[in-house]
Enzyme design. Structure first.
Site, short mmCIF file in Angstrom:
data_model
loop_
_atom_site.label_atom_id
_atom_site.label_comp_id
_atom_site.label_asym_id
_atom_site.label_seq_id
_atom_site.Cartn_x
_atom_site.Cartn_y
_atom_site.Cartn_z
N HIS A 114 -64.42 -58.55 -24.08
CA HIS A 114 -64.16 -57.35 -23.47
C HIS A 114 -63.54 -56.65 -24.35
CE1 HIS A 114 -64.92 -60.62 -20.01
NE2 HIS A 114 -64.82 -59.31 -19.43
N PRO A 137 -57.72 -64.19 -13.65
CA PRO A 137 -57.78 -63.29 -12.38
C PRO A 137 -56.58 -62.54 -12.55
CG PRO A 137 -57.32 -66.34 -13.47
CD PRO A 137 -56.82 -65.60 -14.16
N ASP A 153 -56.44 -51.43 -13.06
CA ASP A 153 -57.35 -50.98 -11.88
C ASP A 153 -57.08 -52.53 -10.78
OD1 ASP A 153 -57.13 -48.05 -12.22
OD2 ASP A 153 -58.80 -49.33 -13.92
N HIS A 192 -66.51 -52.29 -20.57
CA HIS A 192 -65.61 -52.99 -19.58
C HIS A 192 -65.99 -54.97 -20.55
CE1 HIS A 192 -63.53 -55.58 -17.38
NE2 HIS A 192 -64.45 -56.82 -17.17
N GLU A 207 -47.05 -65.84 0.67
CA GLU A 207 -47.47 -66.82 0.06
C GLU A 207 -48.17 -67.17 -1.10
OE1 GLU A 207 -48.92 -65.55 3.07
OE2 GLU A 207 -48.05 -66.40 4.21
N PHE A 255 -51.74 -72.29 5.58
CA PHE A 255 -51.38 -71.18 4.63
C PHE A 255 -51.85 -71.52 4.02
CE2 PHE A 255 -49.58 -69.57 8.43
CZ PHE A 255 -50.55 -69.02 9.00
N HIS A 292 -53.49 -73.64 12.99
CA HIS A 292 -52.59 -73.27 12.57
C HIS A 292 -52.44 -74.75 12.18
CE1 HIS A 292 -50.58 -69.73 13.52
NE2 HIS A 292 -49.55 -69.81 12.92
N ARG A 312 -44.66 -82.01 11.08
CA ARG A 312 -44.04 -81.67 11.74
C ARG A 312 -43.27 -82.56 11.99
NH1 ARG A 312 -44.67 -79.59 17.22
NH2 ARG A 312 -42.17 -77.83 17.64
C1 LIG Z 1 -59.55 -62.24 -8.77
C2 LIG Z 1 -60.47 -61.88 -9.32
N1 LIG Z 1 -61.74 -61.28 -9.42
C3 LIG Z 1 -62.70 -60.58 -10.61
C4 LIG Z 1 -62.37 -60.70 -12.05
C5 LIG Z 1 -64.05 -60.20 -12.68
N2 LIG Z 1 -63.39 -59.16 -12.87
C6 LIG Z 1 -62.66 -59.60 -13.93
S1 LIG Z 1 -62.08 -57.88 -15.32
C7 LIG Z 1 -63.00 -56.87 -13.95
C8 LIG Z 1 -62.65 -55.42 -13.48
C9 LIG Z 1 -60.93 -54.97 -14.03
O1 LIG Z 1 -60.96 -53.44 -13.67
P1 LIG Z 1 -59.89 -53.18 -14.65
O2 LIG Z 1 -58.50 -54.05 -14.81
O3 LIG Z 1 -60.03 -52.13 -14.58
O4 LIG Z 1 -60.74 -53.50 -16.11
P2 LIG Z 1 -60.75 -52.52 -16.89
O5 LIG Z 1 -62.61 -52.06 -16.69
O6 LIG Z 1 -60.08 -50.75 -16.38
O7 LIG Z 1 -60.31 -52.74 -18.10
C10 LIG Z 1 -62.91 -57.79 -11.97
C11 LIG Z 1 -64.05 -57.74 -11.01
C12 LIG Z 1 -61.32 -61.28 -12.43
N3 LIG Z 1 -60.78 -62.31 -13.22
N4 LIG Z 1 -60.29 -62.52 -11.11
MG LIG Z 2 -59.32 -50.07 -15.35
#
Ligand SMILES: Cc1ncc(C[n+]2csc(CCOP(=O)(O)OP(=O)(O)O)c2C)c(N)n1
Ligand SMILES: [Mg+2]
Length: 683
Positions: A41, A130, A170, A276, A426, A452, A488, A535
């Site tokens: 990236h 994540p 974002d 990206h 959680e 949960f 639950h 429980r």
């Molecule tokens: C929980 C989760 N869902 C989906 C992804 C896959 N993913 C990686 S980056 C991204 C988009 C992120 O956008 P942004 O934070 O704006 O990064 P930018 O493109 O601006 O670097 C996604 C959907 C991930 N890494 N983690």
């Molecule tokens: Mg972004």
């Protein structure tokens, strides 16, 4: 010390602008490493290059020679896909991350994996990728810093005074967990937490205006954060001023919203989602080189740039100032200093084993038939006074999870509290706990209903991946919770938690096993534990000393053939956990009366049992002896133990009804278990 590094740190006026090459080196390394790996990236590192430069060279207090120094500032890359930015920063600052590792970005065995990984790259404070969890870990890091400062700092001895800095994009802000963690961070007033929002208007699918139109500054103001909006993320003076303003506000966390252009410097791909997560391509990279005025070949950094970035001298000086402070502290407060050293090393108190042994003796003497959630509370009550590092909590179920003990004090209101009311959050709780565990000096435990645990799921996985000591308390562990019904009643949860590599899952059957489970969780330094607790009341099982000692092996022989069958050759084994152990014992009685030579194996922690020697495992479960397993959950994880045998489990969701009726309805009766054993024997 490097003059330019100094200029940010000590001057009160605006910072000197960094040399153009000293910023663009981050862009070049990201473009080139991603291109070489043909994966990665480049956009985010290129877009956040100025922000990273200002923060790392002007503000971040860190020592490349010692990434574990306790009072270093923490830096979390929550938008972990931009990992090349972190690797470039660490390399340039002088961490043990040579250029060779940057060339091997994303390759097998390198220290530069696809996303930052705790324990692999020196200086990576947590594993990120994540989205949303990095910022939540950072909240945990900041909580730990605050609590340790309250506990250990003394006038003139600010042993804990570091900042926690976070980059996020974002994606992190769209993820729900960012709401959970940032909302709580606002309530807790974490003044040394400073986050940078990479507001580039781009996520993977393109311009975000079709799916993300929040007013982020207003959102964070509503949480009670100090928000600095509309900062030009490419204007180093503006970023520097924002950081100074953020540091000046000490009673609230700060969010610095930086407008940036993703992949800034790439002539055709800047500002687009194409940059990206894909290599820019040779042509675009060559064009970016000339647009940026970067004259050097791939992976070549001129000495002047290295000299600009070198943080080793300043870092060593900062750490040695702290060590000096610690020496003075040790002279003035020897007991506190000793306690602090112990806690930071992660060692349990010297008398821990004795305390556990005494508690076990008391528990055996009492022989109480109580719910294991209550047994768990009793363990906490007994051990916590000697374990000030225990930091408890629950996601708004304190009275149900029984995570409070008589010495619990909320971290809100009283200084140096030891209990976090996480609210109904959680996932946020689990990720914040991970941050607390990562910080050092504290051991987090936190509770919710087992059903949960799904909400926490990815944070549990991350704890296991990072091999950290987070202790998850999951109560109301089966249909045995009764009338709350199938929403639950966990059915698949115990099995699914067992599927997470390196997660130890304990489902104790009584008070004594609960003591052992807690002791194992606390002693375990290389991974998390999930405690699965009932429980409803569970009968106490009598054991002699030898049997008691075997609990710590995760699976052991609780009952040998008895009655008419005593002493005869073993015919069958019943395997059980938790509330079903007593059921197995009742079936054992029926079978013994019928002259069957049956053994009951209690297996509270399957992964721990699996780590025992083959000799031990085969002594408990001799090959060729038919097995029946019984657990009020999905049957699948038991197949590997029973072979051709039978598993009595839940193959549907539960029902809303009193617990005893449910156990009967779903076939968890001594007669059914005994019948299954008879069938296996005659089959
Ligand atoms: C929980 C989760 N869902 C989906 C992804 C896959 N993913 C990686 S980056 C991204 C988009 C992120 O956008 P942004 O934070 O704006 O990064 P930018 O493109 O601006 O670097 C996604 C959907 C991930 N890494 N983690
Ligand atoms: Mg972004």
């Amino acid at each position: 010390m490097n003059a330019k590094v100094q200029s940010f740190e000590s001057g009160s006026g605006p910072a000197a602008a960094p040399a153009r090459d000293s910023v663009n080196v981050l862009r070049a390394l990201a473009m080139d490493a991603v291109q070489k790996a043909n994966s990665g990236h480049p956009g985010m590192p290129m877009g956040m290059a100025e922000i990273a430069t200002v923060l790392w060279r002007g503000h971040l207090r860190h020592n490349p020679a010692n990434p574990a120094w306790p009072d270093r500032d923490r830096f979390v890359l929550s938008n972990g896909h931009g990992s090349m930015l972190l690797y470039a920063l660490l390399h340039l600052s002088g961490y043990a991350l040579p250029m060779e590792e940057l060339r091997r970005f994303r390759q097998m065995g390198s220290k530069t994996p696809g996303h930052p990984e705790y324990g692999i790259t020196p200086g990576a404070e947590t594993t990120t990728g994540p989205l949303g969890q990095g910022i939540s870990n950072a909240v945990g890091l900041a909580v730990a810093d605050k609590l340790l400062a309250e506990r250990f700092n003394r006038p003139g001895f600010e042993l804990f005074s570091h900042h926690t800095y976070v980059f996020l994009g974002d994606g992190c802000l769209m993820e729900g967990i960012s709401h959970e963690a940032c909302s709580l961070a606002g309530t807790l007033g974490l003044g040394r937490l400073i986050a940078f929002y990479d507001d580039n208007g781009i996520s993977i699918d393109g311009h975000v205006h079709g799916w993300f139109t929040d007013d982020t500054p207003k959102r964070f103001e509503a949480y009670g954060w100090h928000v600095i909006a509309d900062v030009d993320g490419h204007d180093t003076a503006a970023v520097d001023a924002a950081i100074r303003a953020a540091k000046a506000v000490t009673d609230r966390p700060s969010l610095i919203c930086c407008k940036t252009v993703i992949a800034k410097g790439a002539p055709t791909k800047a500002g687009t989602h194409e940059s990206h997560g894909a290599p820019l391509g040779d042509k675009e990279i060559a064009a970016a080189r000339s647009a940026l005025g970067w004259k050097y070949p791939a992976f070549e950094v001129p000495q002047s740039v290295y000299a600009d970035w070198d943080a080793r001298e300043a870092g060593a000086a900062a750490e040695s100032r702290w060590r000096e402070l610690l020496r003075g502290y040790t002279r003035s407060y020897p007991a506190e200093a000793h306690e602090l050293q112990r806690r930071l090393s992660g060692d349990l108190p010297e008398d821990f084993d004795t305390r556990v042994r005494d508690l076990t003796t008391r528990v055996k003497e009492k022989g109480q038939s109580i719910a294991t959630r209550k047994a768990s509370q009793d363990v906490i009550e007994a051990l916590a006074p000697a374990l000030p590092e225990l930091l408890g909590g629950s996601a708004d179920l304190a009275g149900s999870n029984l995570t409070l003990w008589s010495g619990s004090r909320s971290i809100v209101g009283a200084p140096a509290g030891n209990y976090i009311h996480y609210g109904v959050r959680e996932f946020g709780m689990a990720a914040i706990m991970n941050g607390i565990a990562l910080h050092g000096g504290l051991i987090p435990y936190g509770g919710t209903f087992l059903t949960f645990s799904d909400y926490c799921r990815n944070a549990l996985r991350m704890a296991a991946l990072m091999r950290i000591r987070s202790i998850f308390v999951f109560t109301h562990d089966s249909i045995g919770l009764g009338e709350d019904g199938p929403t639950h009643q966990p059915v698949e949860h115990v099995a699914s938690l067992r599927l997470i590599p390196n997660m130890d899952v304990w489902r104790p059957c009584d008070t004594e096993e609960t003591v052992v489970a807690w002791a194992a969780a606390l002693e375990r330094r290389d991974g998390p534990t999930s405690l699965i607790l009932s429980r409803q009341n569970l009968p106490f099982q009598k054991r002699d000393e030898r049997v008691s000692a075997a609990i710590a092996r995760g699976g052991y022989v609780l009952l040998e053939p008895a009655g008419a069958a005593a002493g005869s050759a073993l015919q069958a084994i019943i395997l059980a956990t938790g509330s079903e152990v007593d059921l197995a014992a009742a079936a054992h009685k029926l079978l013994s009366e019928a002259g069957r030579a049956v053994r009951v194996v209690s297996m509270p922690c399957t992964s721990l049992f699996d780590r025992q020697s083959r000799e031990y495992r085969e002594a408990v479960l001799p090959p060729g002896v038919p097995c029946v397993a019984v657990e009020a959950g999905v049957p699948d994880t038991w197949r590997k133990y029973v072979g051709q045998g039978e598993v009595i489990g839940m193959t549907s969701f539960g029902e809303s009804a009193p617990a005893s009726e449910l156990f009967r309805h779903f076939g968890f009766t001594p007669e059914r278990v005994a019948g299954a054993v008879q069938a296996v024997l005659s089959g």
